[in-house]
Each structure stands twice: as structure tokens, then as C-alpha cells.
Design a protein around this motif. Structure first.
Motif, short mmCIF file in Angstrom:
data_model
loop_
_atom_site.label_atom_id
_atom_site.label_comp_id
_atom_site.label_asym_id
_atom_site.label_seq_id
_atom_site.Cartn_x
_atom_site.Cartn_y
_atom_site.Cartn_z
N GLN A 55 28.95 22.67 76.80
CA GLN A 55 29.54 23.22 78.03
C GLN A 55 29.60 24.74 77.99
OE1 GLN A 55 33.35 21.32 79.15
NE2 GLN A 55 33.32 20.61 77.05
N SER A 74 31.87 26.52 78.80
CA SER A 74 33.29 26.71 79.09
C SER A 74 33.87 27.86 78.27
CB SER A 74 34.05 25.41 78.78
OG SER A 74 33.73 24.99 77.47
N GLY A 90 31.42 26.67 65.32
CA GLY A 90 31.60 25.21 65.30
C GLY A 90 30.47 24.52 66.07
N ALA A 103 26.31 21.16 66.06
CA ALA A 103 25.27 20.67 66.97
C ALA A 103 23.97 21.47 66.89
CB ALA A 103 25.82 20.67 68.40
N LYS A 114 42.82 16.90 76.03
CA LYS A 114 42.63 17.93 77.07
C LYS A 114 43.65 17.79 78.19
CE LYS A 114 38.13 19.61 76.01
NZ LYS A 114 36.82 20.10 76.39
N LYS A 161 46.61 19.56 77.12
CA LYS A 161 46.42 21.03 77.15
C LYS A 161 46.45 21.59 78.56
CE LYS A 161 43.14 22.92 73.76
NZ LYS A 161 41.72 23.07 73.67
N VAL A 189 25.50 15.43 67.79
CA VAL A 189 26.78 16.02 68.22
C VAL A 189 27.69 16.20 67.01
CG1 VAL A 189 26.91 15.15 70.60
CG2 VAL A 189 27.57 13.64 68.73
N ASP A 248 33.59 15.06 66.87
CA ASP A 248 34.53 14.84 67.98
C ASP A 248 33.91 14.08 69.15
OD1 ASP A 248 32.99 17.24 68.23
OD2 ASP A 248 34.21 17.82 69.93
N GLN A 249 32.58 14.06 69.23
CA GLN A 249 31.92 13.41 70.36
C GLN A 249 31.49 11.97 70.08
OE1 GLN A 249 31.63 14.44 73.42
NE2 GLN A 249 32.56 16.44 73.08
N ARG A 269 32.67 19.01 61.56
CA ARG A 269 33.97 19.36 62.13
C ARG A 269 34.45 20.66 61.49
NH1 ARG A 269 37.69 17.10 65.42
NH2 ARG A 269 39.85 17.40 64.86
N VAL A 270 34.04 21.75 62.09
CA VAL A 270 34.48 23.06 61.60
C VAL A 270 35.87 23.30 62.17
CG1 VAL A 270 33.99 25.54 61.63
CG2 VAL A 270 32.10 23.90 61.55
N LYS A 278 40.51 21.62 65.31
CA LYS A 278 39.08 21.91 65.43
C LYS A 278 38.88 23.34 65.94
CE LYS A 278 36.57 20.78 69.10
NZ LYS A 278 35.57 20.28 70.05
N MET A 279 37.83 24.02 65.43
CA MET A 279 37.49 25.33 65.99
C MET A 279 36.99 25.11 67.41
SD MET A 279 34.70 28.17 64.70
CE MET A 279 35.56 28.74 63.26
N LYS A 324 36.18 26.85 71.47
CA LYS A 324 35.88 28.05 72.26
C LYS A 324 37.14 28.65 72.85
CE LYS A 324 31.86 25.88 74.39
NZ LYS A 324 32.29 24.48 74.57
N1 AQP Z 1 34.57 22.83 65.60
C1 AQP Z 1 33.46 22.11 65.72
N2 AQP Z 1 32.85 21.60 64.63
C2 AQP Z 1 31.72 20.88 64.74
N3 AQP Z 1 31.12 20.61 65.92
C3 AQP Z 1 31.69 21.10 67.03
N4 AQP Z 1 31.35 21.02 68.32
C4 AQP Z 1 32.26 21.71 69.07
N5 AQP Z 1 33.20 22.23 68.27
C5 AQP Z 1 32.88 21.87 66.99
C6 AQP Z 1 30.19 20.31 68.79
O1 AQP Z 1 29.44 21.20 69.56
C7 AQP Z 1 29.01 20.58 70.75
C8 AQP Z 1 29.62 21.36 71.87
O2 AQP Z 1 30.66 20.77 72.46
P1 AQP Z 1 31.17 21.23 73.88
O3 AQP Z 1 31.26 22.67 73.97
O4 AQP Z 1 30.36 20.60 74.93
O5 AQP Z 1 32.57 20.56 73.93
P2 AQP Z 1 33.84 20.73 73.10
O6 AQP Z 1 33.74 19.90 71.86
O7 AQP Z 1 34.95 20.42 74.04
O8 AQP Z 1 33.89 22.25 72.68
P3 AQP Z 1 35.14 23.15 72.47
O9 AQP Z 1 34.68 24.37 71.74
O10 AQP Z 1 36.30 22.42 71.86
O11 AQP Z 1 35.44 23.56 73.96
P4 AQP Z 1 36.79 23.78 74.73
O12 AQP Z 1 37.54 24.84 73.98
O13 AQP Z 1 36.32 24.24 76.09
O14 AQP Z 1 37.47 22.46 74.76
C9 AQP Z 1 29.42 19.12 70.66
O15 AQP Z 1 28.37 18.40 70.09
C10 AQP Z 1 30.59 19.17 69.72
O16 AQP Z 1 30.72 17.98 68.99
#
Ligand code: AQP
Length: 331
Positions: A13, A15, A21, A26, A115, A118, A148, A151-152, A187-188, A197-198, A200
Motif C-alpha cells: 500500500q 499508505s 520491514g 516482501a 487497525k 488504531k 508476503v 502478518d499477511q 517480521r521486522v 511490527k515495524m 510505515k
Molecule cells: N515489519 C515488517 N516485517 C516484515 N514484513 C513486513 N511487511 C510490512 N511490514 C513488515 C510486509 O510488507 C508488505 C507490505 O505491506 P503493506 O504496506 O501493504 O501493509 P502493512 O503490513 O499494513 O504495512 P504497514 O507498514 O504496517 O502499514 P501501515 O502502517 O499503513 O499499517 C506485506 O507483504 C507485509 O507483510
């Protein structure tokens, strides 16, 4: 090409700016898989609006994300790279699949629980049905594999359940996809709070791919650890150090044993800057190449336009098959 190689779909995303991470969980794997598979890598802007976005910022990040995908090593000649909203079949299939998904299934998704906690003031229907759109993303292209972060995994499993259900009602229609989760870096964790989780959206604990070297070093030097001295992997008792070790190994290609031996007897004052330097060196060529690409907007536009055309061609094949099976009159 279409029928020989197995197919991959994945997306991120826009976002927020891309993080270490998302790179380690990914994109790094996308790059490794691009020769062996036929790959579609997407910027999933329709997913991003499940929480409120600043429109100008999201437009900027979408283009930057494409530049960063390429800078990370994804070759637009080998991969189909596109923006999700440019391929309307995602929304069309998403609606249909929503009618084959149970409310109870979606209620169990941990990402929705996290989410919605949050964003208490804006729990939209889109946030709730996010996994259905993700299932459409994957199933439209008959993807075999979805690389992925950990988390996915739950969302990919739900996608399989939806596909199985559809196939059993209407005969074989969708390929059942498997998640592909890396052994290291899946999972960083946040540098500020290694229990989380790290993400954005957490600037304090997060390394962005475009961060300047001095910012990366500062964030690693400040990373939360523990009161001991030993650089040892122990996820339960030393989550901060374990996270830094994982980042170090993923950045350098060293094994955990090699990294532990390298820092044996040395304090965190030596270890933390060493992790920072390894990440700076990993990211330097990515940052420089992304900046170079961003100066050529016409090139990036060419990549996403061509990507969308190719993706639409593939998506239409699945969508028209689905529409026919469920009883829609052909267009
Ligand atoms: N910390 C992480 N460690 C390993 N993998 C990660 N991914 C995200 N954060 C980590 C993987 O990167 C891809 C991107 O995911 P995304 O941006 O579509 O959704 P997300 O997991 O919701 O990302 P964020 O950073 O946590 O976004 P916000 O802050 O907007 O909620 C996926 O393959 C995810 O597994």
C-alpha cells in the motif's frame, strides 16, 4: 511465457513511505523470484484508502513507490508493475467475491482488529472487507504464490478459502495460492518498541528506504534494547537485540551463528552502529537509484501504463470466466 512459468502476485500500500520491514519481508523476495516466475507487482492504492489518506501525499508516494520497486532490483521488462486502481477488474471481482465471503470470517482477521483499534473514529466497511479485495487481487491473476511478510498469512489463507468455496460451487475456476514467507526478515520489529511490527505509520521505530544515512545511524543508535550486554538471539527475553540481529543477518547475508560470533564479547555500543552501517550500505544504492528514476517521470509513467495494460488483459480472462459462471449476461 504465460503458461510456462508459475505466477506470483504481491503488492504494497502507498499508505506511507516504504520501510525496511516491507523491503525485508516482501520486496527482497520479489527480486529473488523474478526470474523463476511470471510476476505481477502492484501498488495497492485501493487498499490504502481503507484508512484516511492525504490525496497529494498518496499520489506522490505511489510514483515514488514504483521508482523504489525498480531501484530495489525489480526489472520492468521481466515483471508486470502497475497501480491497482488502473485495473478496474480488481474492484469488480472484489464485489463478486464479497458475496462468497462470510461476515464471521472477516470478523476474525487480526489486521482488522488491530487497525480498527488504531482508527476508532473511522472504522469503514472498506477496512472490514479489505481481505476480500486482496483475494480478488490474487485470484484475478491465478497466482500460485504470494510473497508476503508473516502478518499477511491469515489474509492469504482466507483467499484460499474463498477460492475453494467458489470452485466447489461452480467447478474449478481459481488456482489456490500459497503464501511465501521468508525464513529471515518475515517480521521486522519496531526499533522503538520491539514488541510491535515495524510499520510505515510509526516514524519513531521505523527505517524508511529513503532515509538519509545519518538518520538511519541515529535511529539504530537509539534502538531500544535491554540492560544486559550479550549480543545473543533470544526473542522472548531480548526482543530488541534479536530484532537487530535479524536485520543485520538479512542485510549482510550472514547466518545468526556468524553474527553472534562476530559480536561475542562486544557491547551494544559496538553492535548497534554496526547494524546501522550494514543497513546504510544496503540502502545506499536503492536510495540513489530511486532518486535518479524519480527525475524521469515519463519513464515511470510508461512503466505503469504498460503494466496496467498487460494486467488488464490477464485480469479480463479470469473476470469474464467468473461472470459467466455466476450467471451474468456477457457484455
Ligand atoms: N515489519 C515488517 N516485517 C516484515 N514484513 C513486513 N511487511 C510490512 N511490514 C513488515 C510486509 O510488507 C508488505 C507490505 O505491506 P503493506 O504496506 O501493504 O501493509 P502493512 O503490513 O499494513 O504495512 P504497514 O507498514 O504496517 O502499514 P501501515 O502502517 O499503513 O499499517 C506485506 O507483504 C507485509 O507483510
Amino acid at each position: 511465457m504465460e503458461n510456462q512459468k508459475k505466477r506470483i502476485f504481491s503488492g504494497i500500500q502507498p499508505s506511507g513511505d516504504l520501510t525496511l520491514g516491507s523491503y525485508m519481508g516482501a520486496i527482497k523476495n520479489w527480486v529473488a523470484l523474478q526470474d523463476e516466475y511470471e510476476c505481477l507487482y502492484c501498488i495497492v492504492d485501493m487498499h490504502a484508502i481503507t484508512v484516511r489518506q492525504n490525496p497529494a501525499e498518496m499520489r506522490r508516494r505511489t510514483i515514488e513507490q514504483l521508482a523504489q520497486y525498480i531501484a530495489c532490483g525489480l526489472d520492468p521488462q521481466k515483471n508486470i508493475m502497475f497501480i491497482q486502481s488502473h485495473v478496474p477488474q480488481h474492484a469488480e471481482l472484489g464485489w463478486i467475491l464479497g458475496c462468497y465471503t462470510q461476515f464471521g470470517e472477516l470478523s476474525r482477521m487480526t489486521q482488522f482488529k488491530d487497525k480498527s483499534a488504531k482508527h476508532k473514529d473511522n472504522i469503514t466497511a472498506g477496512l472490514f472487507t479489505y481481505p476480500v479485495l486482496m483475494a480478488a487481487d490474487i485470484l484475478l491473476y491465478q497466482a500460485d504464490l504470494v510473497p508476503v511478510g508473516a502478518d499477511q498469512k491469515q489474509h492469504v489463507e482466507l483467499c484460499r478459502d474463498i477460492a475453494k468455496r467458489f470452485n466447489s460451487v461452480y467447478s474449478e475456476t481459481f488456482v489456490l495460492p500459497d503464501p511465501f514467507i521468508p525464513k529471515m526478515g518475515a517480521r521486522v520489529m519496531s526499533l522503538a518498541n520491539p514488541e510491535n511490527k515495524m510499520s510505515k505509520s510509526d516514524p519513531d521505530g521505523c527505517i524508511y528506504l529513503m532515509d538519509k544515512p545519518e538518520d538511519v545511524m541515529r535511529k539504530f543508535k537509539r534502538a531500544v534494547t535491554d540492560s544486559e550486554m550479550a549480543v545473543k538471539f533470544d526473542k522472548e527475553n531480548k526482543p530488541g537485540i534479536s530484532n537487530l540481529l535479524t536485520i543485520y543477518c538479512t542485510a549482510t547475508g550472514k547466518t545468526m551463528e556468524e553474527a553472534e560470533a562476530q559480536f561475542a564479547g562486544q557491547g551494544y555500543g559496538v553492535f548497534k552502529p554496526a547494524v546501522g552501517e550494514a543497513v546504510v550500505e544496503l540502502m545506499r544504492p536503492i536510495r540513489e537509484e530511486a532518486q535518479r528514476l524519480l527525475a524521469d517521470k515519463a519513464y515511470l509513467e510508461g512503466v505503469y501504463r504498460e503494466g496496467a495494460q498487460h494486467a488488464q488483459y490477464l485480469a479480463n480472462k479470469t473476470l469474464s470466466k467468473v461472470q459467466r459462471k455466476i450467471g451474468f449476461v456477457g457484455r
